[in-house]
Every structure is written in C-alpha cells, then in structure tokens.
Design a protein around this motif. Structure first.
Motif, PDB file in Angstrom:
ATOM      1  N   ASN A 254      -3.935  22.145 -15.762  1.00  0.00           N
ATOM      2  CA  ASN A 254      -4.133  20.688 -15.707  1.00  0.00           C
ATOM      3  C   ASN A 254      -5.351  20.273 -16.518  1.00  0.00           C
ATOM      4  OD1 ASN A 254      -2.059  20.899 -13.866  1.00  0.00           O
ATOM      5  ND2 ASN A 254      -2.874  19.304 -12.549  1.00  0.00           N
ATOM      6  N   ALA A 255      -5.334  19.014 -16.938  1.00  0.00           N
ATOM      7  CA  ALA A 255      -6.474  18.494 -17.691  1.00  0.00           C
ATOM      8  C   ALA A 255      -6.569  16.998 -17.472  1.00  0.00           C
ATOM      9  CB  ALA A 255      -6.285  18.789 -19.171  1.00  0.00           C
ATOM     10  N   LYS A 256      -7.762  16.468 -17.700  1.00  0.00           N
ATOM     11  CA  LYS A 256      -7.932  15.017 -17.564  1.00  0.00           C
ATOM     12  C   LYS A 256      -7.408  14.341 -18.830  1.00  0.00           C
ATOM     13  CE  LYS A 256     -11.469  11.609 -16.540  1.00  0.00           C
ATOM     14  NZ  LYS A 256     -12.800  11.367 -16.048  1.00  0.00           N
ATOM     15  N   THR A 257      -6.591  13.306 -18.649  1.00  0.00           N
ATOM     16  CA  THR A 257      -6.110  12.524 -19.797  1.00  0.00           C
ATOM     17  C   THR A 257      -6.446  11.058 -19.530  1.00  0.00           C
ATOM     18  OG1 THR A 257      -3.938  12.067 -18.841  1.00  0.00           O
ATOM     19  CG2 THR A 257      -4.133  14.102 -20.123  1.00  0.00           C
ATOM     20  N   VAL A 258      -6.131  10.181 -20.488  1.00  0.00           N
ATOM     21  CA  VAL A 258      -6.427   8.758 -20.265  1.00  0.00           C
ATOM     22  C   VAL A 258      -5.560   8.186 -19.151  1.00  0.00           C
ATOM     23  CG1 VAL A 258      -7.385   8.111 -22.500  1.00  0.00           C
ATOM     24  CG2 VAL A 258      -4.911   8.199 -22.224  1.00  0.00           C
ATOM     25  N   ARG A 259      -4.428   8.810 -18.872  1.00  0.00           N
ATOM     26  CA  ARG A 259      -3.511   8.264 -17.875  1.00  0.00           C
ATOM     27  C   ARG A 259      -3.647   8.902 -16.513  1.00  0.00           C
ATOM     28  NH1 ARG A 259       2.166   6.809 -20.301  1.00  0.00           N
ATOM     29  NH2 ARG A 259       1.866   5.262 -18.689  1.00  0.00           N
ATOM     30  N   ASN A 260      -4.218  10.087 -16.470  1.00  0.00           N
ATOM     31  CA  ASN A 260      -4.246  10.811 -15.207  1.00  0.00           C
ATOM     32  C   ASN A 260      -5.410  11.801 -15.201  1.00  0.00           C
ATOM     33  OD1 ASN A 260      -3.727  12.267 -12.919  1.00  0.00           O
ATOM     34  ND2 ASN A 260      -1.623  12.845 -13.460  1.00  0.00           N
TER      35      ASN A 260
ATOM     36  N   ARG B 188      -0.376  19.715 -17.730  1.00  0.00           N
ATOM     37  CA  ARG B 188      -0.028  19.839 -19.150  1.00  0.00           C
ATOM     38  C   ARG B 188       1.096  20.847 -19.319  1.00  0.00           C
ATOM     39  NH1 ARG B 188      -0.461  15.708 -19.995  1.00  0.00           N
ATOM     40  NH2 ARG B 188      -0.463  15.922 -22.254  1.00  0.00           N
ATOM     41  N   PHE B 189       1.915  21.000 -18.301  1.00  0.00           N
ATOM     42  CA  PHE B 189       3.068  21.919 -18.364  1.00  0.00           C
ATOM     43  C   PHE B 189       4.157  21.370 -17.464  1.00  0.00           C
ATOM     44  CE2 PHE B 189       0.029  23.329 -15.197  1.00  0.00           C
ATOM     45  CZ  PHE B 189       0.803  23.466 -14.052  1.00  0.00           C
ATOM     46  N   GLY B 190       5.400  21.661 -17.814  1.00  0.00           N
ATOM     47  CA  GLY B 190       6.519  21.294 -16.940  1.00  0.00           C
ATOM     48  C   GLY B 190       6.616  22.346 -15.864  1.00  0.00           C
TER      49      GLY B 190
ATOM     50  N   VAL C  88      12.235  15.971 -10.033  1.00  0.00           N
ATOM     51  CA  VAL C  88      11.161  14.977  -9.918  1.00  0.00           C
ATOM     52  C   VAL C  88      10.804  14.532 -11.333  1.00  0.00           C
ATOM     53  CG1 VAL C  88       8.875  14.498  -8.956  1.00  0.00           C
ATOM     54  CG2 VAL C  88      10.310  16.246  -7.910  1.00  0.00           C
ATOM     55  N   SER C  89      10.995  13.271 -11.609  1.00  0.00           N
ATOM     56  CA  SER C  89      10.819  12.808 -12.971  1.00  0.00           C
ATOM     57  C   SER C  89      10.019  11.511 -13.008  1.00  0.00           C
ATOM     58  CB  SER C  89      12.226  12.615 -13.560  1.00  0.00           C
ATOM     59  OG  SER C  89      12.228  11.700 -14.594  1.00  0.00           O
ATOM     60  N   GLY C  90       9.287  11.270 -14.074  1.00  0.00           N
ATOM     61  CA  GLY C  90       8.516  10.025 -14.189  1.00  0.00           C
ATOM     62  C   GLY C  90       7.470  10.169 -15.277  1.00  0.00           C
ATOM     63  N   GLU C  91       6.836   9.055 -15.612  1.00  0.00           N
ATOM     64  CA  GLU C  91       5.833   9.098 -16.681  1.00  0.00           C
ATOM     65  C   GLU C  91       4.542   9.754 -16.167  1.00  0.00           C
ATOM     66  OE1 GLU C  91       4.570   5.240 -17.932  1.00  0.00           O
ATOM     67  OE2 GLU C  91       4.284   4.535 -15.909  1.00  0.00           O
ATOM     68  N   SER C  92       3.636  10.007 -17.072  1.00  0.00           N
ATOM     69  CA  SER C  92       2.381  10.655 -16.677  1.00  0.00           C
ATOM     70  C   SER C  92       1.622   9.779 -15.677  1.00  0.00           C
ATOM     71  CB  SER C  92       1.514  10.911 -17.914  1.00  0.00           C
ATOM     72  OG  SER C  92       0.314  11.520 -17.522  1.00  0.00           O
ATOM     73  N   GLY C  93       1.212  10.387 -14.563  1.00  0.00           N
ATOM     74  CA  GLY C  93       0.467   9.647 -13.534  1.00  0.00           C
ATOM     75  C   GLY C  93       1.370   8.985 -12.502  1.00  0.00           C
ATOM     76  N   ALA C  94       2.681   9.191 -12.621  1.00  0.00           N
ATOM     77  CA  ALA C  94       3.615   8.534 -11.694  1.00  0.00           C
ATOM     78  C   ALA C  94       3.524   9.104 -10.280  1.00  0.00           C
ATOM     79  CB  ALA C  94       5.041   8.657 -12.211  1.00  0.00           C
ATOM     80  N   GLY C  95       3.087  10.345 -10.163  1.00  0.00           N
ATOM     81  CA  GLY C  95       2.965  10.955  -8.833  1.00  0.00           C
ATOM     82  C   GLY C  95       3.894  12.153  -8.636  1.00  0.00           C
TER      83      GLY C  95
ATOM     84  N   CYS D 183       7.310  30.314  -9.023  1.00  0.00           N
ATOM     85  CA  CYS D 183       6.989  29.145  -9.841  1.00  0.00           C
ATOM     86  C   CYS D 183       6.962  29.557 -11.306  1.00  0.00           C
ATOM     87  CB  CYS D 183       5.641  28.585  -9.421  1.00  0.00           C
ATOM     88  SG  CYS D 183       5.187  27.183 -10.418  1.00  0.00           S
ATOM     89  N   LYS D 184       7.816  28.925 -12.098  1.00  0.00           N
ATOM     90  CA  LYS D 184       7.789  29.197 -13.531  1.00  0.00           C
ATOM     91  C   LYS D 184       7.230  27.950 -14.176  1.00  0.00           C
ATOM     92  CE  LYS D 184      12.131  31.632 -13.214  1.00  0.00           C
ATOM     93  NZ  LYS D 184      13.555  31.493 -13.406  1.00  0.00           N
ATOM     94  N   TYR D 185       6.437  28.118 -15.175  1.00  0.00           N
ATOM     95  CA  TYR D 185       6.038  26.899 -15.855  1.00  0.00           C
ATOM     96  C   TYR D 185       5.933  27.086 -17.349  1.00  0.00           C
ATOM     97  CZ  TYR D 185       1.153  28.431 -15.094  1.00  0.00           C
ATOM     98  OH  TYR D 185      -0.021  29.106 -15.030  1.00  0.00           O
ATOM     99  N   LYS D 186       6.156  25.983 -17.997  1.00  0.00           N
ATOM    100  CA  LYS D 186       6.297  26.021 -19.443  1.00  0.00           C
ATOM    101  C   LYS D 186       5.272  25.057 -20.033  1.00  0.00           C
ATOM    102  CE  LYS D 186       9.965  25.165 -22.716  1.00  0.00           C
ATOM    103  NZ  LYS D 186      11.280  24.629 -22.931  1.00  0.00           N
ATOM    104  N   MET D 187       4.456  25.535 -20.945  1.00  0.00           N
ATOM    105  CA  MET D 187       3.422  24.664 -21.479  1.00  0.00           C
ATOM    106  C   MET D 187       4.061  23.508 -22.227  1.00  0.00           C
ATOM    107  SD  MET D 187       0.837  26.175 -20.342  1.00  0.00           S
ATOM    108  CE  MET D 187      -0.567  25.373 -21.084  1.00  0.00           C
ATOM    109  N   LYS D 188       3.533  22.304 -21.994  1.00  0.00           N
ATOM    110  CA  LYS D 188       4.075  21.120 -22.655  1.00  0.00           C
ATOM    111  C   LYS D 188       3.762  21.140 -24.146  1.00  0.00           C
ATOM    112  CE  LYS D 188       4.014  17.437 -19.224  1.00  0.00           C
ATOM    113  NZ  LYS D 188       3.103  16.516 -18.571  1.00  0.00           N
TER     114      LYS D 188
END
Ligand SMILES: Nc1ncnc2c1ncn2[C@@H]1O[C@H](COP(=O)(O)OP(=O)(O)OP(=O)(O)O)[C@@H](O)[C@H]1O
Length: 238
Positions: free
Chosen positions: A194-200, A205-207, A149-156, A223-228
């Motif tokens: 997660n955090a609030k950003t200007v886009r979403n 804030r992690f992959g 699943v790939s896309g820019e921030s806020g893509a869904g 679920c593994k996750y990696k901090m962005k």
C-alpha cells in the motif's frame, strides 16, 4: 413522461434536480425546477428521467423503486447516505458509499450476530448480509462462491473486504488462532503493497484475490496479489 409529472433533469453541479415538465418539444423538454419556480430551462429528452411521486421515499433495494433509472438510483443512495445508511441493495448486488468516518455499531459484534443465517433482504443492506449469503450458498450448493468487490480508488474496497473476512472468521471460523491470523494478515500485506496517493492515504497498489477454504475443522486462507503498476506476479501464502 407527461406535463406536470415530477422528473429528474440535469443539474450542472448536483447531477440531477427535481422539476416538472411544462412543455414537450421534438427532442427537448421545458422543465420548471422545483426549487426555482417560474425559472424554466430546456433539457434534452434523453437526459430527463421520471421521478418517484413521493420525493422522500427511500428504499433498501433499488429494485423496489417505481422508476429505476440513473437519477432515482442516485437519489435513493444519496438520501440513505445522509442518514448514515451507507449500504443499498440492487437485488443481490450491494452498493456501498464510503462514509469516511466510523458509524457507531455498524460493524459491532452484535451486528455480526444479527446477520448470521439470515436470508438476503430480511435485514437492512449490509456487507455482512452478502458474506452470510456466500457462506450459506457454499454449504447448500456445495460450490465455491465469489464476492467481487469493485470501485474507484478510495471507494472502500479494502475496508469492506476486511469486514467480510472478519464476519466469516467470527461467525463460521474455528474459534482458534487461525481466525485471528487471517484477519491480522492484512496489515502485513498492506505494509508491502500500500501507499499514500492523492485519493487514498492507504491505497492498495495491487489487485487482491483472496481465497478462504473451509472444511469441517480448518479454515485456510490464501491470498494472491498482483501488482497494479508493474504486473509482477507475487503469490503469498499465509
Ligand atoms: N465502511 C467504512 N467506514 C469507515 N471508513 C471507511 C469505510 N470504508 C472506507 N473507509 C475509509 O476510507 C479509506 C479508503 O478506503 P479503502 O482503502 O478501503 O479504499 P479502496 O477502495 O481499497 O482504495 P484503493 O483502490 O486506492 O486501494 C479507508 O482507509 C478508511 O479510512
């Protein structure tokens, strides 16, 4: 491309606009926009693309377009989006446009049922169709399947990943507590990362790398996750 044929030419705001070729130069074309007859402009040849003869034609799979280029692809997705059809196939790839509002019945339990066991392309494009194909391929090929699943921030991405999880647990889960726990793990993970950003407002804030393990009796979830931002690797097991 010939004189009089419909084409997509660059537009400063909309990206592309429909027009017809009125003159062909060495490296540019003279275009007459469809919406402003008589007002021609020059466009570089490599930025002009052939358009479908039927401007209103929309297709569920972009591969069905007569001319597949950046402009026809965008137009098909744009027209579909205006009709609340946010998903479009490109063969077995799914394009999703964030509607930023709830589309009635798009993710309802009835819709989940419709997609169960159906081959890709037999029903309208949907993230459930991708989830079902992954599950069926896993069983038939006896191999792990990946959904990227790939896309820019806020893509869904986060929302669609949750729809995939919900679909798999509802359709092929054990019917026990574990199914609900898999889905309910998300708000917990989001609370940490997660955090609030200007886009979403709810930006991860992690992959995220989610593994779902199936066997005949049990559904496991990893679920593994990696901090962005700082690359600290955190592994969580739920
Ligand atoms: N299919 C959908 N239907 C309705 N609303 C949606 C849909 N997809 C996304 N949204 C809305 O858009 C917001 C942003 O989506 P989401 O958090 O999934 O983006 P993202 O691609 O994961 O972004 P980031 O990379 O910043 O984490 C969601 O909080 C939700 O309000």
């Amino acid at each position: 491309m010939e004189d009089g044929k419909p084409v997509w030419a660059p537009h400063p705001v909309d990206g592309f606009q429909l027009g017809t070729i009125v003159d062909i130069g060495a490296d540019s074309l003279t275009i007459e926009p469809l919406r402003q007859k008589g007002k021609t402009f020059l466009a570089p040849i490599n930025q002009v693309f052939p358009a479908e003869d039927d401007g209103d034609k929309i297709v569920e799979d972009n591969c069905s377009l007569m001319y597949l280029n950046e402009a026809t692809l965008l137009n098909n997705i744009r027209v579909r989006y205006s009709k609340d059809k946010i998903y479009t196939f490109v063969a077995n790839i799914l394009i999703a446009v964030n509607p930023y509002n709830d589309i009635p019945k798009l993710y309802s339990p009835e819709t989940i049922k419709q997609y169960q066991g159906k081959s890709l392309g037999t029903l309208p494009p949907h993230v459930y169709a991708i989830a079902d194909k992954a599950f069926r391929d896993m069983r038939v090929l006896k191999m792990s399947q990946s959904i990227i699943v790939s896309g820019e921030s806020g893509a869904g991405k986060t929302e669609n990943t949750k729809f995939v999880l919900r679909y798999l647990t509802t359709s092929y889960g054990t019917g026990q507590d574990i199914d609900e726990r898999i889905v309910e793990a998300n708000p917990l993970l989001e609370a940490f990362g997660n955090a609030k950003t200007v886009r979403n407002n709810n930006s991860s804030r992690f992959g995220k790398f989610v593994e779902i393990h199936f066997n005949e009796k049990v559904l496991h979830f990893l679920c593994k996750y990696k901090m962005k931002e700082n690359n600290d690797k955190i592994k969580k097991r739920t």
